[in-house]
Scaffold this motif. Structure first.
Motif, PDB file in Angstrom:
ATOM      1  N   GLY A 115      11.594  46.895 117.708  1.00 18.91           N
ATOM      2  CA  GLY A 115      12.567  47.043 118.918  1.00 18.91           C
ATOM      3  C   GLY A 115      12.587  48.475 119.523  1.00 18.91           C
ATOM      4  O   GLY A 115      11.303  48.972 119.360  1.00 18.91           O
ATOM      5  N   GLY A 116      13.597  48.998 120.101  1.00 20.06           N
ATOM      6  CA  GLY A 116      13.367  50.568 120.380  1.00 20.06           C
ATOM      7  C   GLY A 116      12.793  50.577 121.972  1.00 20.06           C
ATOM      8  O   GLY A 116      12.273  49.585 122.457  1.00 20.06           O
ATOM      9  N   GLN A 117      12.826  51.698 122.683  1.00 21.11           N
ATOM     10  CA  GLN A 117      12.358  51.842 124.232  1.00 21.11           C
ATOM     11  C   GLN A 117      11.616  53.280 124.040  1.00 21.11           C
ATOM     12  O   GLN A 117      12.122  54.236 123.623  1.00 21.11           O
ATOM     13  N   TRP A 118      10.635  53.180 124.950  1.00 19.85           N
ATOM     14  CA  TRP A 118      10.009  54.532 125.064  1.00 19.85           C
ATOM     15  C   TRP A 118       9.664  54.650 126.738  1.00 19.85           C
ATOM     16  O   TRP A 118       9.569  53.807 127.419  1.00 19.85           O
ATOM     17  N   TYR A 119       9.644  55.893 127.019  1.00 18.53           N
ATOM     18  CA  TYR A 119       9.048  56.338 128.287  1.00 18.53           C
ATOM     19  C   TYR A 119       7.771  57.038 128.407  1.00 18.53           C
ATOM     20  O   TYR A 119       7.458  57.656 127.476  1.00 18.53           O
ATOM     21  N   SER A 120       6.768  56.318 128.955  1.00 21.57           N
ATOM     22  CA  SER A 120       5.467  56.683 129.226  1.00 21.57           C
ATOM     23  C   SER A 120       5.190  57.388 130.496  1.00 21.57           C
ATOM     24  O   SER A 120       5.193  56.975 131.693  1.00 21.57           O
ATOM     25  N   PRO A 121       5.037  58.879 130.393  1.00 22.82           N
ATOM     26  CA  PRO A 121       5.068  59.752 131.412  1.00 22.82           C
ATOM     27  C   PRO A 121       3.751  59.556 132.267  1.00 22.82           C
ATOM     28  O   PRO A 121       3.732  59.768 133.525  1.00 22.82           O
ATOM     29  N   TYR A 122       2.614  58.958 131.563  1.00 17.81           N
ATOM     30  CA  TYR A 122       1.341  59.111 132.491  1.00 17.81           C
ATOM     31  C   TYR A 122       1.456  57.877 133.400  1.00 17.81           C
ATOM     32  O   TYR A 122       0.839  58.243 134.506  1.00 17.81           O
ATOM     33  N   ASP A 123       2.079  56.972 133.251  1.00 13.70           N
ATOM     34  CA  ASP A 123       2.330  55.941 134.430  1.00 13.70           C
ATOM     35  C   ASP A 123       3.749  55.627 134.594  1.00 13.70           C
ATOM     36  O   ASP A 123       3.954  54.679 135.416  1.00 13.70           O
ATOM     37  N   ASP A 124       4.677  56.617 134.433  1.00  9.52           N
ATOM     38  CA  ASP A 124       5.948  56.385 134.824  1.00  9.52           C
ATOM     39  C   ASP A 124       6.622  55.193 134.513  1.00  9.52           C
ATOM     40  O   ASP A 124       7.242  54.456 135.177  1.00  9.52           O
ATOM     41  N   ARG A 125       6.536  54.772 133.304  1.00  6.82           N
ATOM     42  CA  ARG A 125       7.120  53.389 132.788  1.00  6.82           C
ATOM     43  C   ARG A 125       7.978  53.334 131.514  1.00  6.82           C
ATOM     44  O   ARG A 125       7.631  54.215 130.677  1.00  6.82           O
ATOM     45  N   TYR A 126       8.839  52.600 131.425  1.00  7.27           N
ATOM     46  CA  TYR A 126       9.538  52.401 130.204  1.00  7.27           C
ATOM     47  C   TYR A 126       9.037  50.984 129.496  1.00  7.27           C
ATOM     48  O   TYR A 126       8.675  50.217 130.201  1.00  7.27           O
ATOM     49  N   ILE A 127       8.656  51.257 128.078  1.00  5.96           N
ATOM     50  CA  ILE A 127       8.228  50.020 127.513  1.00  5.96           C
ATOM     51  C   ILE A 127       8.960  49.677 126.188  1.00  5.96           C
ATOM     52  O   ILE A 127       9.546  50.811 125.474  1.00  5.96           O
ATOM     53  N   SER A 128       9.249  48.601 126.148  1.00  5.84           N
ATOM     54  CA  SER A 128      10.199  48.109 125.059  1.00  5.84           C
ATOM     55  C   SER A 128       9.216  47.684 124.060  1.00  5.84           C
ATOM     56  O   SER A 128       8.194  46.738 124.011  1.00  5.84           O
ATOM     57  N   GLY A 129       9.484  47.988 122.735  1.00  6.48           N
ATOM     58  CA  GLY A 129       8.817  47.793 121.452  1.00  6.48           C
ATOM     59  C   GLY A 129       7.711  48.472 121.393  1.00  6.48           C
ATOM     60  O   GLY A 129       6.963  48.847 122.327  1.00  6.48           O
ATOM     61  N   PRO A 130       7.252  48.835 120.188  1.00  6.69           N
ATOM     62  CA  PRO A 130       6.087  49.653 119.802  1.00  6.69           C
ATOM     63  C   PRO A 130       4.793  49.362 120.071  1.00  6.69           C
ATOM     64  O   PRO A 130       3.846  49.909 120.083  1.00  6.69           O
ATOM     65  N   SER A 131       4.567  47.746 120.253  1.00  3.79           N
ATOM     66  CA  SER A 131       3.282  47.253 120.011  1.00  3.79           C
ATOM     67  C   SER A 131       2.553  47.328 121.484  1.00  3.79           C
ATOM     68  O   SER A 131       1.535  47.709 121.701  1.00  3.79           O
ATOM     69  N   GLY A 132       3.609  48.093 122.735  1.00  2.50           N
ATOM     70  CA  GLY A 132       2.600  48.233 124.074  1.00  2.50           C
ATOM     71  C   GLY A 132       2.243  49.541 124.115  1.00  2.50           C
ATOM     72  O   GLY A 132       1.880  50.075 125.244  1.00  2.50           O
TER      73      GLY A 132
END
Length: 281
Positions: A106-123
């Protein structure tokens, strides 16, 4: 254990790097100190220009590089979570659940390189802001295995490792800021400031006004975290100030927008003043 990283840094548009100050003490032993500076293990006092002048300059060399020579990911503090997991936990926008052997779900992260929110660590990938190959090119080939391992798992510097989308990290691969910039233009200046820890060659970079007039940087190199000011009119160029040396100024001093691009034509940043003051990024 890694602590959450602080907020983003400020931007210096023309130079791309956050201003910094180099300190050195001048004494009456400058010449003698200059002769001694090459001796390892000695502490000397001399003007910073003399110290910089004695730094050896070599071409980058990727001979013998292999990613496996930088051992990662390790569990440095033996708490059950390796470096990748430590970064993911520190940078999560929504905390993941931690299971056996530090398995994250679970969890959610923000990827500043491409301005995206990503759910789950696998991505997500954990990016070395300065790629391992670049480190090798610039001298890590001479490091010990332990030193390369420490570099590849550096949790002590918030700029060293960053959680980003797997797609953006693999697009970057082992490129430096001269050949790759984040797709998210708003993050580019911060990325260059953080990633650039050595001299930047601005030769061929351009500033362009709204009418298409262009100033091209020639023979300008910047030390890490230094700045250069671009002046209208005529003057003598120095390491910190350059002049357009032309009667027809590149931009209008009352109101205009200056757009900065690198030597490959990639957009870096822009700044406006007068009636449309501010950044358009």
């Amino acid at each position: 254990m890694r602590f959450a990283r602080a907020a983003a840094a400020a931007v210096a548009v023309a130079a791309l790097l956050v201003p910094g100050t180099a300190y050195a003490t001048t004494d009456h032993t400058g010449a003698a100190a200059a002769r001694q500076v090459r001796a390892p293990g000695k502490t000397v006092t001399l003007p910073v220009r003399d110290a910089l002048a004695q730094l050896p300059v070599r071409q980058e060399d990727r001979t013998g590089y292999d990613r496996s020579q930088f051992k990662h990911w390790i569990d440095a503090d033996r708490d059950g979570c390796n470096t990748r997991a430590e970064v993911l936990k520190a940078e999560a926008v929504v905390a993941p659940e931690q299971g056996s052997r530090c398995a994250l779900a679970g969890g959610q992260w923000y990827s500043p390189y491409d301005d995206r929110y990503i759910s789950g660590p696998s991505g997500l990938d954990i990016d070395h802001l300065v790629p391992l190959a670049e480190a090798w090119d610039s001298g890590a080939s001479a490091w010990t295995a332990a030193e390369r391992e420490a570099y590849a798992n550096d949790l002590g510097d918030d700029r060293a490792l960053i959680a980003v989308s797997a797609a953006s990290n693999r697009s970057k691969a082992d490129q430096d800021p001269t050949t790759w910039l984040p797709p998210a233009t708003a993050y580019r200046c911060q990325y260059v400031e953080a990633a650039t820890r050595r001299t930047v060659n601005l030769d061929g970079w351009t500033l362009r006004d709204e009418d298409g007039h262009t100033f091209t940087f020639r023979h300008v190199r910047l030390d890490g975290r230094s700045t250069v000011r671009v002046h209208t009119g005529v003057g003598r160029d120095t390491r910190t100030d350059v002049f357009q040396d032309r009667r027809a100024y590149v931009w209008n001093n009352d109101h205009d927008t200056a757009t900065l691009r690198n030597d490959r034509g990639r957009f870096i940043d822009d700044v406006s003043w007068g009636r449309h003051r501010g950044h358009r990024r």
